[in-house]
Design an enzyme around this catalytic site. Structure first.
Site, PDB file in Angstrom:
ATOM      1  N   GLY A 142       5.330  -1.823  -5.361  1.00 39.89           N
ATOM      2  CA  GLY A 142       4.963  -0.427  -5.153  1.00 39.89           C
ATOM      3  C   GLY A 142       3.501  -0.344  -4.785  1.00 39.89           C
ATOM      4  O   GLY A 142       2.742  -1.281  -5.035  1.00 39.89           O
ATOM      5  N   HIS A 143       3.087   0.782  -4.221  1.00 39.34           N
ATOM      6  CA  HIS A 143       1.705   0.893  -3.711  1.00 39.34           C
ATOM      7  C   HIS A 143       0.683   0.840  -4.847  1.00 39.34           C
ATOM      8  O   HIS A 143       1.034   0.944  -6.019  1.00 39.34           O
ATOM      9  CB  HIS A 143       1.544   2.174  -2.901  1.00 39.34           C
ATOM     10  CG  HIS A 143       1.801   3.424  -3.699  1.00 39.34           C
ATOM     11  ND1 HIS A 143       0.827   4.018  -4.471  1.00 39.34           N
ATOM     12  CD2 HIS A 143       2.910   4.176  -3.854  1.00 39.34           C
ATOM     13  CE1 HIS A 143       1.325   5.081  -5.059  1.00 39.34           C
ATOM     14  NE2 HIS A 143       2.598   5.204  -4.703  1.00 39.34           N
ATOM     15  N   ASN A 144      -0.591   0.678  -4.492  1.00 38.11           N
ATOM     16  CA  ASN A 144      -1.666   0.676  -5.488  1.00 38.11           C
ATOM     17  C   ASN A 144      -1.641   1.992  -6.254  1.00 38.11           C
ATOM     18  O   ASN A 144      -1.581   3.060  -5.663  1.00 38.11           O
ATOM     19  CB  ASN A 144      -3.044   0.539  -4.818  1.00 38.11           C
ATOM     20  CG  ASN A 144      -3.298  -0.872  -4.296  1.00 38.11           C
ATOM     21  OD1 ASN A 144      -3.659  -1.050  -3.137  1.00 38.11           O
ATOM     22  ND2 ASN A 144      -3.102  -1.862  -5.133  1.00 38.11           N
ATOM     23  N   GLY A 145      -1.659   1.907  -7.556  1.00 38.87           N
ATOM     24  CA  GLY A 145      -1.681   3.128  -8.364  1.00 38.87           C
ATOM     25  C   GLY A 145      -0.314   3.743  -8.583  1.00 38.87           C
ATOM     26  O   GLY A 145      -0.212   4.865  -9.065  1.00 38.87           O
ATOM     27  N   SER A 146       0.758   3.026  -8.253  1.00 38.51           N
ATOM     28  CA  SER A 146       2.087   3.624  -8.418  1.00 38.51           C
ATOM     29  C   SER A 146       2.563   3.545  -9.866  1.00 38.51           C
ATOM     30  O   SER A 146       3.579   4.141 -10.209  1.00 38.51           O
ATOM     31  CB  SER A 146       3.089   2.931  -7.493  1.00 38.51           C
ATOM     32  OG  SER A 146       3.114   1.550  -7.742  1.00 38.51           O
ATOM     33  N   GLY A 147       1.860   2.819 -10.706  1.00 35.21           N
ATOM     34  CA  GLY A 147       2.211   2.797 -12.128  1.00 35.21           C
ATOM     35  C   GLY A 147       2.828   1.497 -12.619  1.00 35.21           C
ATOM     36  O   GLY A 147       3.331   1.434 -13.742  1.00 35.21           O
ATOM     37  N   LYS A 148       2.742   0.444 -11.825  1.00 31.45           N
ATOM     38  CA  LYS A 148       3.372  -0.823 -12.197  1.00 31.45           C
ATOM     39  C   LYS A 148       2.765  -1.413 -13.460  1.00 31.45           C
ATOM     40  O   LYS A 148       3.476  -1.784 -14.396  1.00 31.45           O
ATOM     41  CB  LYS A 148       3.243  -1.837 -11.037  1.00 31.45           C
ATOM     42  CG  LYS A 148       3.805  -1.346  -9.719  1.00 31.45           C
ATOM     43  CD  LYS A 148       3.651  -2.367  -8.618  1.00 31.45           C
ATOM     44  CE  LYS A 148       2.198  -2.683  -8.262  1.00 31.45           C
ATOM     45  NZ  LYS A 148       1.439  -1.580  -7.674  1.00 31.45           N
ATOM     46  N   SER A 149       1.427  -1.480 -13.475  1.00 31.40           N
ATOM     47  CA  SER A 149       0.780  -2.087 -14.651  1.00 31.40           C
ATOM     48  C   SER A 149       0.995  -1.231 -15.885  1.00 31.40           C
ATOM     49  O   SER A 149       1.152  -1.752 -16.994  1.00 31.40           O
ATOM     50  CB  SER A 149      -0.723  -2.249 -14.406  1.00 31.40           C
ATOM     51  OG  SER A 149      -0.944  -3.059 -13.295  1.00 31.40           O
ATOM     52  N   GLU A 173       0.732  -9.211 -11.289  1.00 37.17           N
ATOM     53  CA  GLU A 173      -0.047  -9.722 -10.165  1.00 37.17           C
ATOM     54  C   GLU A 173      -0.798 -10.983 -10.546  1.00 37.17           C
ATOM     55  O   GLU A 173      -1.959 -11.171 -10.186  1.00 37.17           O
ATOM     56  CB  GLU A 173      -1.022  -8.668  -9.665  1.00 37.17           C
ATOM     57  CG  GLU A 173      -0.309  -7.512  -8.985  1.00 37.17           C
ATOM     58  CD  GLU A 173      -1.300  -6.537  -8.369  1.00 37.17           C
ATOM     59  OE1 GLU A 173      -2.167  -7.012  -7.624  1.00 37.17           O
ATOM     60  OE2 GLU A 173      -1.183  -5.343  -8.633  1.00 37.17           O
TER      61      GLU A 173
END
Ligand SMILES: Nc1ncnc2c1ncn2[C@@H]1O[C@H](COP(=O)(O)OP(=O)(O)OP(=O)(O)O)[C@@H](O)[C@H]1O
Ligand SMILES: Nc1ncnc2c1ncn2[C@@H]1O[C@H](COP(=O)(O)OP(=O)(O)OP(=O)(O)O)[C@@H](O)[C@H]1O
Ligand SMILES: [Mg+2]
Ligand SMILES: [Mg+2]
Lengths: 282, 264, 290
Positions: free
Chosen positions: A41-48, A168
């Site tokens: 998902g894009h940067n800032g999409s909430g993965k972390s 990541e």
């Protein structure tokens, strides 16, 4: 094999109460034992943020997260949850706690009260597994990024976890460091049946997963096998993603060059096999 | 930048290297006080010989010991000069207006300088032959009785070991940020003073932000690995008290009556 | 402004137990207006090399000639400042060097240091922001409230506003999502083609190295192994593997095809369209052939 490892129901989360939108917005997800799940998902999409909800570093505002039957919102089970869910973060430097490789691998075991004799045994076993046995006494600032990440994995493996989350974990590494880390992880996944959840921007890496999910602005917008997800490329690019190499190449072969290829060919090998068949048939 | 070797540990295989950090810590700590027992040539002689033996045993090259001494050499010289000129006892050697140099003064100056030198050399030997983490471990162990007084011994030791672990990283970071800002035209090492003071902000702000980020990440990583303070914790590092450690302490203890007897 | 490097050697902490030979007799010349990428495994000396190009590190031996500047072991700082204005350097994770309260002030910081007037610096900040595709409304925002990708762009804008003629980049895309990655690389390509900047970029991504650069420099253990056009560099599979590197995906694929069909495809191709076209034609020929 089909034991449920993680069970998330309608999870909502935000960092600050005054934020207008959820950072994680009604997420539901099941993860099974032995599975390799990729999250992209894009940067800032909430993965972390999602990853941190999985071992109770963050707890849901609404909904629930259950790991091996324990709720992360239950303080008393956090302990057991953190032992079963290991996490490797992006920056190799900021997660190396010990002053030497040995100390660092032992850190988790010390926290969990593993008796010293067993600790020593598990220590050499897990260092062996990640191929870092010769580096026992080394200090972290004399190791490369890929070596530090393998040490981090050794520290987790020593706790005999059921799930390892890679956030990541390879994005700061050179090609060799990256492939070394992934090789170790695939080994663990295959031989020990450890469930792997890998957060990555690398679509080639994601394509080799058993299943993947795509996140966009705090929601899960796609879920399925990589083949299924990339079958419908519409929208992925708008979400900040791209398509894997083979998918793009296949598209070009079909659309621009008029070849008659099926949608099934997904890996390079499958694509080449189809090309071979194409040539034989006529 | 990276020239500062923290704690100045020099890897080696000497008998001093192999000793338990606790015995070394105790011995050095005791010696700092014992040195004050010496007050004549014989007692100082004993202590100097002991120091020389320790240096030989450590098998550390003299160059490193000299390096450890350099920062305080000036202090020692000043002490010597002050004592030499301001102590008046014994025969006069030299007398001119304000300045009087007496044999007693010289002796006193020599004694005090030797005392300082011995203390510095002993502590230097300790850090040269013991890794910082071993010193931390030893301290934690020795301070254990204070836990009952609610002194956070474990946290203190952990803090020290993390500081030790991150000093090289932070130094690298500082160097990196300095370079990045230099590329944007900042001059750290030349130009007028006002300009150099101005250059501090572009260094400190990013440095603080990154240190906080690191601290946050590290706290996350530690928590994720099950850290919850001292509760139910086992330890990998073992401190091994051996015969030589007991011997060392014995020597230090025996030293006390010997010095008392030989004192003038 | 041509860059010539002669016998460049760099030793970190010489005459100490921690002595480290980071660069070993490097000779290279980079003509003006080229897009160069540098590849090499970790610790091969890439970053050390870059830092010599604008005098952040000084050679232990050898010299670097950039236009009318010459850097040798004991170069003066005075001369270096004017060099640094012409050779802009973007470090890895450049967002870590932001420090001002607003984006505008942060971008103006470089130009002001190099003697621009306030007005000129402000004008350049606007322009640089446009180059990195951020809206003007960002000028008044705090750089610390932005997303990682946005911060990266602001940091790059801060260097572009200095108006360098040579732009040096150390792994500029690490951690960006695929779109951010592509947009940033397209920006560098545009700066190179349209604004005439010389670009020297370190990357771990073989596809980028193959696709974007005029020439690729391969480093190993402080030495320059080859410097040549990507077609030539990436034809040397075995060598690259030995050095812990890789070949672009298109080449991997072509290799698979040639193994399967028992033919030797030697043509190096990097663009997807070319590869697809080539494979289709190859198939055509195979059908006609036997
Ligand atoms: N500690 C925090 N406090 C406040 N907001 C945060 C915090 N961490 C993340 N956020 C915000 O939450 C959102 C999701 O962030 P998150 O780090 O989960 O994204 P991500 O998908 O991991 O992105 P990336 O690919 O860049 O790592 C972002 O808008 C981010 O700004
Ligand atoms: N400040 C320093 N002090 C001492 N040694 C250093 C310093 N910086 C780099 N080195 C050493 O010099 C060698 C080259 O390092 P350099 O950073 O140039 O490699 P690199 O190719 O950029 O690696 P990476 O891909 O990991 O960024 C390495 O062995 C490194 O350990
Ligand atoms: Mg993230
Ligand atoms: Mg580098």
């Amino acid at each position: 094999m089909n034991e449920t490892m993680i069970d998330i129901e309608s999870l909502c989360f935000k960092y600050r109460n005054e934020d207008p939108d959820w950072i994680l917005d009604h997420i539901s997800l099941h993860v099974e034992a032995g599975e390799w799940l990729a999250i992209t998902g894009h940067n800032g999409s909430g993965k972390s943020t999602l990853a941190k909800c999985l071992n109770g570093l963050l707890v849901p505002e609404q909904g629930s997260v259950k790991v091996k039957g324990f709720f992360t919102s239950d303080e008393d089970s956090l302990w057991e949850i953190r032992r079963s869910v290991g996490m490797v973060f992006q920056n190799p430097d900021n997660q190396f706690v010990g002053t030497t490789v040995r100390d660092d691998v032992a850190f988790g075991m010390e926290n969990h009260g593993v008796p010293r004799e067993e600790m020593v045994q598990r220590l050499s076993e897990s260092l062996e597994l990640v191929g870092m046995s010769e580096f026992q006494g080394q200090e972290p600032h004399r190791l490369s990024g890929g070596q530090k990440q393998r040490v981090a994995i050794a520290g987790i493996v020593a706790l005999r976890p059921s799930i390892i989350i890679l956030d990541e974990a390879t994005s700061m590494l050179d090609p060799r460091g990256k492939s070394d880390v992934l090789k170790v992880m695939h080994e663990l996944n295959k031989t020990r049946g450890i469930t792997v959840i890998s957060i990555t921007h690398d679509l080639e890496e994601a394509s080799s997963a058993d299943r993947m999910i795509v996140m966009d602005e705090g929601r899960i917008v796609r879920e399925g096998t990589p083949i299924d997800i990339f079958k419908e490329p519409e929208g992925l690019v708008e979400m900040g993603l791209d398509l894997p190499f083979t998918v793009k190449l296949r598209q070009l072969l079909i659309e621009e060059n008029g070849l008659n290829l099926s949608e099934k060919a997904f890996t390079e090998k499958e694509l080449v096999d189809e090309l071979w068949k194409l040539q034989l048939n006529i | 930048m990276m020239n500062i070797i923290i704690g100045q540990y020099v890897p080696g295989k000497s008998i001093l290297h192999h000793m338990d950090p606790r015995s070394k810590l105790l011995a050095v700590f005791a010696l700092i006080f014992i040195v004050f027992l010496a007050n004549n040539w014989v007692t100082y002689g004993v202590i100097v010989i002991l120091t020389l033996v320790a240096i030989v045993l450590s098998r550390v090259r003299l160059r490193f010991i000299y390096k450890g001494l350099k920062p305080i050499l000036l202090v020692i010289i000043i002490t010597f000069v002050l004592n030499a000129f301001f102590t008046k006892s014994g025969e006069a050697i030299f007398d001119y207006g304000w300045f009087h140099l007496t044999t007693g003064g010289l002796q006193q100056a020599a004694f005090i300088s030797v005392r300082l030198l011995v203390i510095v050399i002993m502590t230097t030997l300790l850090t040269l032959t013991t890794t910082p983490i071993d010193i931390t471990d030893g301290l934690e162990n020795l301070l254990r009785p204070f836990k009952k007084l609610r002194f956070p011994v474990h946290e203190f030791a952990l803090m020290m070991s993390i500081a030790l672990r991150f000093i090289p990283t932070l130094m690298e970071e500082t160097e990196k940020i300095m370079k990045a800002q230099t590329a944007r035209g900042v001059e750290f090492s030349s130009g007028p003073l006002t300009q150099r003071i101005k250059a501090i902000l572009p260094l400190l702000v990013p440095l603080f932000i990154s240190a906080f980020k690191r601290a946050e990440d590290l706290a996350m990583a530690m928590e994720a690995r099950g850290y919850r303070g001292d509760i139910g914790r086992t330890k990998l590092r073992l401190l091994k008290w051996g015969l030589k450690d007991s011997l060392l302490l014995l020597v230090v203890i025996v030293l006390i009556p010997v010095l008392v007897l030989l004192r003038g | 402004m041509e860059i010539t490097v002669k016998h460049l050697t760099h030793i970190y902490q010489p005459n100490s137990p921690f002595e480290r030979l980071a660069l070993d007799d490097i000779n290279v010349s980079i003509p003006f207006g080229k897009f160069i990428t540098i590849i090499g495994h970790t610790g091969s000396g890439k970053s050390s090399f870059l830092q010599h190009l604008n005098g952040l590190l000084k050679p232990t031996k050898g010299e670097i000639i950039i236009g009318d500047h010459k850097i040798v072991a004991d170069s003066k700082v005075k001369d270096l400042k004017s060099l640094r204005q012409r050779v802009g350097m973007v470090f890895q994770y450049p967002e870590h060097q932001l420090f001002e309260e607003t984006v505008e002030k942060d971008i103006m910081f470089g130009p002001l240091n190099f003697g621009c007037t306030e007005d000129e610096a402000r004008r350049r900040a606007r322009e640089a922001l446009e180059w990195v595709h951020l809206p003007e409304s960002f000028l008044e925002r705090s750089p610390f409230d932005l997303s990682g990708g946005q911060m990266r762009r602001v940091a790059i804008a801060g260097i572009l506003a200095i108006r360098p003629e040579v732009l040096i980049l150390d792994e500029p895309t690490a951690g960006l999502d695929p779109r951010g990655h592509r947009e940033i690389l397209d920006l560098f390509q545009w700066l190179n083609k349209e604004q005439g900047l010389t670009i020297i970029m370190v990357t771990h991504n073989m596809n980028d190295a193959a696709l974007y650069s005029d020439e690729v420099m391969v480093m190993d253990k402080g030495r320059l192994v080859i410097k040549d056009r990507p077609e030539i560099v990436f034809s040397q599979r075995e060598l690259l593997f030995d050095l812990g590197l890789d070949i672009p995906q298109t080449m991997h694929f072509l290799k698979r095809v040639s193994d399967k069909f028992g033919k030797d495809i030697v043509t190096p191709l990097f663009r997807l369209e070319e590869t697809a076209h080539y494979v289709a034609q190859f198939l055509e020929k195979e059908k006609d052939g036997p």
